[in-house]
Scaffold this motif. Structure first.
Motif, PDB file in Angstrom:
ATOM      1  N   SER A  85      27.345  36.514  11.379  1.00 16.75           N
ATOM      2  CA  SER A  85      27.194  35.295  10.585  1.00 16.75           C
ATOM      3  C   SER A  85      25.826  35.307   9.918  1.00 16.75           C
ATOM      4  N   GLY A  86      25.814  35.106   8.599  1.00 12.40           N
ATOM      5  CA  GLY A  86      24.563  35.237   7.860  1.00 12.40           C
ATOM      6  C   GLY A  86      23.498  34.243   8.240  1.00 12.40           C
ATOM      7  N   SER A  87      23.884  32.997   8.538  1.00 10.51           N
ATOM      8  CA  SER A  87      22.882  31.962   8.809  1.00 10.51           C
ATOM      9  C   SER A  87      22.480  31.916  10.271  1.00 10.51           C
ATOM     10  N   SER A  88      23.449  32.028  11.179  1.00 13.38           N
ATOM     11  CA  SER A  88      23.145  31.930  12.609  1.00 13.38           C
ATOM     12  C   SER A  88      22.858  33.277  13.256  1.00 13.38           C
ATOM     13  N   LYS A  89      23.194  34.363  12.541  1.00  9.06           N
ATOM     14  CA  LYS A  89      22.992  35.729  13.046  1.00  9.06           C
ATOM     15  C   LYS A  89      23.796  35.996  14.317  1.00  9.06           C
ATOM     16  N   ARG A  90      24.885  35.282  14.515  1.00 14.53           N
ATOM     17  CA  ARG A  90      25.735  35.495  15.680  1.00 14.53           C
ATOM     18  C   ARG A  90      26.880  36.442  15.344  1.00 14.53           C
ATOM     19  N   ILE A  91      27.311  37.190  16.364  1.00 17.42           N
ATOM     20  CA  ILE A  91      28.463  38.059  16.199  1.00 17.42           C
ATOM     21  C   ILE A  91      29.727  37.217  16.317  1.00 17.42           C
ATOM     22  N   GLN A  92      30.594  37.305  15.310  1.00 11.54           N
ATOM     23  CA  GLN A  92      31.846  36.567  15.323  1.00 11.54           C
ATOM     24  C   GLN A  92      33.000  37.510  15.013  1.00 11.54           C
ATOM     25  N   THR A  93      34.218  37.020  15.207  1.00 12.81           N
ATOM     26  CA  THR A  93      35.414  37.848  15.050  1.00 12.81           C
ATOM     27  C   THR A  93      36.326  37.290  13.974  1.00 12.81           C
ATOM     28  N   MET A  94      36.942  38.194  13.211  1.00  7.25           N
ATOM     29  CA  MET A  94      37.966  37.831  12.236  1.00  7.25           C
ATOM     30  C   MET A  94      39.233  38.602  12.552  1.00  7.25           C
ATOM     31  N   VAL A  95      40.384  37.928  12.398  1.00  7.55           N
ATOM     32  CA  VAL A  95      41.668  38.543  12.713  1.00  7.55           C
ATOM     33  C   VAL A  95      42.642  38.289  11.568  1.00  7.55           C
ATOM     34  N   LEU A  96      43.402  39.332  11.206  1.00  9.86           N
ATOM     35  CA  LEU A  96      44.413  39.179  10.158  1.00  9.86           C
ATOM     36  C   LEU A  96      45.659  39.962  10.555  1.00  9.86           C
TER      37      LEU A  96
END
Length: 283
Positions: free
Chosen positions: A177-188
Motif C-alpha cells: 500500500s503506497g500510503s501505509s506501506k503495509r503488505i496487502q493481498t489482491m485476489v481475482l
C-alpha cells in the motif's frame, strides 16, 4: 411493415446508444425497418449530426462489406466542466468530514445520477482506446466501474481482498500500500479475465497509487494490458506516485477538521482528455 422515418430515427438512436462501440451493419437496420440502405445512410447522417451537436458523441463509419457504424461516446468541454463542477459541489460539503480527516462518500457512490456523470466523463476520456473490460477493487469502486462499463459496452471484473469459494480458482498477489506501506493481498478469479485482455482500471480514490499499481501487477499474471487508469478523486501526495499515468476527475487538496472545510479542485481531466467534439461545427 415499413415504419415512418421519425420512428426509424428514434429507434436507431436508441439502439446505437444502448450498444456503444458495437459495429452495426447497415443491413441490420435495413432489415429491421424494411428500408433501403440509401435511406438508412441518410438517417445515420442525421443521427451523427445530432449526436455531435448535442455533445453526446459521434458515429464512426467503417467502410466495406463487413463494415457499418458504431456509436462512440463523447462529451463537450463545457458540459464536462458542468458535470465536474456538480461533483465538486457534492464532495466538498463540510458534513462529509469524518474523524481522522476521512470523507463520507457512500451516498455519492450510490447515487445513480452522479455515477452516470462519472461514467459519461470517463467513457469520453477512454472512448478511443481498445478496452475489453473494466477492472476495479471491492467495494467502493464497483459503482464507478459499472457506470463506465455502461457507456463503453464492456463487462466489469472486481478484484477482492480475499478469496471466495464462489469465485472458483483464483490468482492472488501481494502488494505494498503506497500510503501505509503495509503488505496487502489482491485476489481475482481465473475465469473473470481472459488472457491478453486490454483493461481499464478505475477506482474511487488514490493517494500514492498503491492499489492501482497492485491491480497493474495482478494483470501481468493474465498477460493483460492496462489501457488506462481512471480515478474519481486523487489526493495531494508529497512523495512519488507508484503509477505514472492516470486521469482524475477531482483533486482533494486538503482537509481542515477544525475549520470543517474540504479543499476540492478539478483533477487533471482537462489536461489529459482531448475534447474532440469541441472542434465540430455546430449548426
Amino acid at each position: 411493415m415499413k415504419v415512418k422515418r421519425s420512428e426509424r430515427l428514434i429507434d436507431m438512436t436508441h439502439y446505437l446508444m444502448e450498444h456503444p462501440r458495437e459495429l452495426v451493419s447497415l443491413t441490420f437496420f435495413a432489415d429491421r425497418f424494411q428500408s433501403a440502405k440509401s435511406s438508412i445512410s441518410e438517417d445515420l447522417v442525421i443521427v451523427k449530426d445530432t449526436f455531435e451537436l448535442r455533445g453526446v458523441g459521434t458515429l464512426q463509419t467503417v467502410p466495406g462489406a463487413a463494415g457499418g457504424v458504431r456509436y462512440i461516446p463523447g462529451i463537450k468541454r463545457e458540459h464536462a466542466k458542468e458535470l465536474i463542477d456538480s461533483l465538486r459541489t457534492h464532495v466538498s460539503h463540510s458534513n462529509r468530514l469524518l474523524p481522522g480527516g476521512y470523507l463520507y462518500m457512500t451516498d455519492i457512490l450510490g447515487d445513480i445520477h452522479l455515477m452516470n456523470h462519472v461514467g459519461k466523463l470517463f467513457a469520453a476520456a477512454f472512448a478511443d482506446q481498445k478496452i475489453d473490460v473494466i477492472m476495479t477493487v471491492a467495494t467502493k469502486g464497483i459503482g464507478i466501474a459499472h457506470a463506465v462499463a455502461r457507456y463503453l459496452g464492456v463487462p466489469v471484473v472486481v478484484v477482492r481482498r480475499d478469496s471466495k469459494v464462489t469465485e472458483g480458482s483464483t490468482v492472488s498477489i501481494n502488494y505494498v500500500s503506497g500510503s501505509s506501506k503495509r503488505i496487502q493481498t489482491m485476489v481475482l478469479s481465473k475465469r473473470s479475465l481472459a488472457q491478453g485482455s486490454r483493461v481499464l482500471i478505475v477506482d474511487d480514490f488514490m493517494r500514492a497509487g498503491g492499489t492501482a499499481a497492485g491491480m497493474k501487477n495482478l494483470l501481468e499474471e493474465f498477460s493483460a494490458t492496462v489501457a488506462g487508469v481512471g480515478i474519481f478523486i486523487e489526493s495531494e501526495y508529497g512523495e512519488e506516485r507508484l503509477i505514472d499515468n492516470w486521469i482524475s476527475l477531482l483533486n482533494l487538496t486538503g482537509v481542515d477538521e477544525k475549520g470543517k472545510t474540504i479543499g476540492i479542485e478539478t483533477g487533471n481531466y482537462f489536461d489529459q482528455v482531448p475534447s474532440f467534439l469541441d472542434e465540430k461545427k455546430e449548426r
